[in-house]
Design a protein around this motif. Structure first.
Motif: not given
Length: 460
Positions: A88-93, A95-103, A456-460
């Protein structure tokens, strides 16, 4: 719809999409499920399958809450709450990563809905004894929801703002097997498929059908076409289809005095609702729990908190009734939306997919400064603000900002802000992060399942 999640969701094989080399590999999830030909023997079985289709739409990882709320959290509208939830904090910052469980969960949930729509359409073709009108209606609903799913994936995981981009999403338009591989399509291909599904659906759904906002009908199709064309920057068609909904006669804006009340009782009924999904005590959504929790909840109990920037934004708009849907005085000192604060006992707040106010804002944006200002002012004056004059918006840039501000005021915590910033090229200016953050990463789990061959999408 009642208790739809308590019905066996699908009596056919469900598959989930996994990206492969710009491809989606579809893996079987339910090998013991009843095969499609056993379900689709008559209209009763087909109707149950359609109910299951809407059930997948209401997943907590899709329109049960997360898809919409994460789009506001990953913007200047939201702040991550909860108790040190890393994903959740990744979204708030931002800075979502590819290992994010919500994603990961959202990606799978949307493809599950698309797969179900494909199964419904395949089954519809085999049903005997049902009327042509009934079968056309079923296919029209399935086509519409498949288009919605593909569009929601495109605006979350694809470069939806760039028609020349190769970074679209896999279009899954046929029944897949456990070994199927679907290439990642271009953005242009994605828009073409989405629009084709919607326009085909429009020919199948009876123009005289009910405008019940809980089920796909011609007004919902036109509203989705208006939204898709706006993202595609086809402004002529965006305005055209927005006008079809505005002129439909079934919808109207509530007045200023009744605006807040529209969200009471779980936002179940209103003349503003073009498309909303109902929930009930046995079929609960997550909106109340994740945005409000209880009257005196601590910030750790609320996942999606409102940003102080949203408060400052509203404080600069004297008289805007929409500010009344922000809790700025709770004893624990944080901000939260009140759009989903009713019905705490039952937790059955509806998912707000499309309201008529969005169609006015689409037409205002698509029509441009000279022709669109009247629509923008319809919303402003209805919500307690003064009308803007041409002198207030002397150029296109000023007008574009006025439209963006009105969309933020009207649609906050309804799942639009992040996508609006991305499609208008404002991610860096507003959030201060690279423009490559304008799309979420493809889930790492999907890449690993295909041995790293995915692009992957650019930047990740």
């Amino acid at each position: 719809m009642k208790n739809i999640k308590n019905i066996i969701p699908f009596s056919f094989i469900i598959v989930v999409a996994v990206m492969v080399n710009g491809c989606a590999k579809l893996h079987q999830v339910s090998p013991t499920a009843v095969q499609g030909q056993q379900l689709f023997t008559d209209s009763t079985g087909l109707s149950e399958a359609v109910t299951g289709l809407y059930s997948t739409l209401e997943s907590s990882d899709y329109y049960g809450a997360n898809y919409l709320m994460l789009a506001d959290l990953n913007s200047d509208n939201g702040v991550a709450g909860g108790y040190n939830n890393t994903s959740l904090n990744e979204f708030g910052a931002y800075s979502v990563t590819s290992s994010n469980i919500f994603i990961q969960n959202t990606y799978v949930a949307i493809y599950k809905m698309i797969t179900t729509a494909n199964n419904v359409m395949a089954g519809e073709a085999t049903v005997k004894g049902a009327s042509t009108g009934y079968l056309n209606n079923v296919k029209g609903q399935a086509l519409t929801l498949r288009a919605l799913g593909h569009f929601d994936l495109l605006r979350a995981f694809g470069y939806h703002w760039d028609l020349s981009s190769q970074y679209g999403i896999p279009l899954v338009t046929t029944i897949q097997t456990s070994n199927s591989v679907v290439p990642r399509n271009t953005v242009a291909d994605c828009y073409a498929s989405i629009i084709s599904d919607l326009t085909s659906a429009a020919t199948l759904l009876s123009s005289n059908s009910s405008r019940d906002p809980h089920y796909v009908n011609p007004a919902i199709v036109n509203a989705l076409l208006a939204r898709v064309y706006l993202y595609k920057k086809d402004y002529t068609n965006a305005a055209k289809y927005a006008s079809k909904v505005i002129n439909d006669g079934a919808f109207s804006l509530v007045n200023t005095a009744n605006y807040v009340a529209m969200y009471n009782n779980g936002a179940k009924t209103s003349t503003e609702f073009v498309f909303n999904l109902p929930f009930d005590f046995q079929n609960q959504s997550e909106y109340y729990a994740t945005t409000y929790a209880r009257p005196n909840a601590a910030s750790t109990e609320v996942l999606f908190i409102a940003n102080s920037d949203l408060q400052s934004f509203f404080e600069s708009r004297n008289g805007d009734v929409r500010y009344n849907l922000m809790d700025t005085t709770n004893a624990n000192g944080y901000l939260r939306t009140l759009k989903y604060s009713s019905d705490g006992e039952y937790k059955d707040n509806s998912a707000l997919l499309i309201r008529i106010s969005e169609l006015y804002l689409i037409r205002a944006e698509a029509s441009g400064r000279a022709a669109g200002l009247a629509d923008l002012n319809i919303i402003r004056t209805n919500r307690g603000l003064n009308a803007l004059t041409p002198a207030d918006v002397p150029d296109n840039a000023t007008y574009a900002q006025a439209v963006a501000d009105e969309r933020r005021a009207e649609l906050n915590f309804e799942g639009h802000r992040y996508f609006d910033l991305a499609r208008t090229g404002q991610i860096n200016n507003v959030l201060g992060v690279p423009a490559t953050n304008s799309a979420f990463p493809i889930p790492l789990r999907e890449i690993q399942a295909t041995h790293g061959t995915v692009v992957q999408n650019p930047g990740y």
